[in-house]
Design an enzyme around this catalytic site. Sequence first.
Site, PDB file in Angstrom:
ATOM      1  N   SER A 134       0.830  -1.196   0.000  1.00 50.82           N
ATOM      2  CA  SER A 134       0.000   0.000   0.000  1.00 50.82           C
ATOM      3  C   SER A 134       0.873   1.258   0.000  1.00 50.82           C
ATOM      4  CB  SER A 134      -0.966  -0.038   1.187  1.00 50.82           C
ATOM      5  OG  SER A 134      -2.002   0.897   1.029  1.00 50.82           O
ATOM      6  N   ASP A 167      -0.092  -4.057  -4.096  1.00 51.98           N
ATOM      7  CA  ASP A 167      -1.233  -3.173  -4.266  1.00 51.98           C
ATOM      8  C   ASP A 167      -0.888  -1.733  -3.860  1.00 51.98           C
ATOM      9  OD1 ASP A 167      -3.796  -3.107  -5.387  1.00 51.98           O
ATOM     10  OD2 ASP A 167      -4.750  -2.961  -3.433  1.00 51.98           O
ATOM     11  N   HIS A 226      -7.631  -5.606  -0.966  1.00 54.42           N
ATOM     12  CA  HIS A 226      -6.361  -4.892  -0.775  1.00 54.42           C
ATOM     13  C   HIS A 226      -5.332  -5.808  -0.105  1.00 54.42           C
ATOM     14  CE1 HIS A 226      -4.052  -1.236  -0.776  1.00 54.42           C
ATOM     15  NE2 HIS A 226      -4.095  -1.042   0.535  1.00 54.42           N
TER      16      HIS A 226
END
Length: 332
Positions: A184, A208, A270
Amino acid sequence: MQRLYLLLTFICTVCVAAGLPVENVGEKIYPRFMEIPGDDGLMHKVDLEEEPDMELLNEIARNPANNQYLLYTRRNPRLSQTLRMNNAASITGSNFNARVPTVIVAHGWLGNGYNNLNPVVRAAYLDKSDVNVIIVDWSRLALSTYPTAVRGVPAVGRGVGEFLVFLNRVTGAPFNTMHLVGFSLGAHLVGNAGRAMSGRAARVTGLDPAGPLWNLNSDRIRPTDGVYVEAIHTDGGTGGLGIGSSVANADFFPNGGNSQPGCLTSLCNHNRAWELFASTVTRNHLVGNQCSSMSQVSWNTCRGSTLHMGNDILTKTGSGIYRVNTGRSYPY
């Protein structure tokens, strides 16, 4: 410009409603207020236009190495040893072994060195081979508001890169045995770390990479941040939290890159990125087919050359966009 944004949003909305694939007609457009998952496992309402904490950012800029570096090896697989920037004794007196590969793992927003991502990826590596796993705990910045954390990521990333240059100088650990992995916001962090190393790290992997406030951000992860840069996109849909567009040498879009089998929430989609990556470190079993367009990714019609997603191979090479289809539960 506002009319263009409205037109693009309308096109995307119509396509999604009709079940049609959406081409990269432009960068994703995010609303001002949105729910963003933290590494604490919760969704948080975020104002993307909120003023960042400049006092904290100025402190981070003055001392970007204000992180914790937690070392795990097969000699200490569960209890970490703390390595310190500009403290050679903390490294030479630890279990760090310059003769084996080094994996650096960075968490995301609201995370710390002990979130689920870190022990899972750490165990996957140490169960398989003799490596140094260094968990970067950058929670001092990560626990701030999302806009503040975004603004501070480049400085913290540079600090991580400077630490790895210091590690190389103290121990002789080669850059071509270093693999930087980030989730992230941590994906953009390790990109900046690789940049501070002049792109000499063997691999940089973004799990991601975060999307909000990164679409047009020149500090996001990019293909020149390492010898080989890879991204795994699992939550890139219209309302997804991942950036959803190509940012690396090789970009993988598992199951189309928007929603994952067995997931009902954006948070699940996610997090699937690091779950898939950990599984590939152990098994190296997920193989993607190269695609000529994002339409092929969406329609699952990619028939190009194959490339294994993830894994721990330091000499890995590849380029392009790939779709890989997975199962709904571990090991996928």
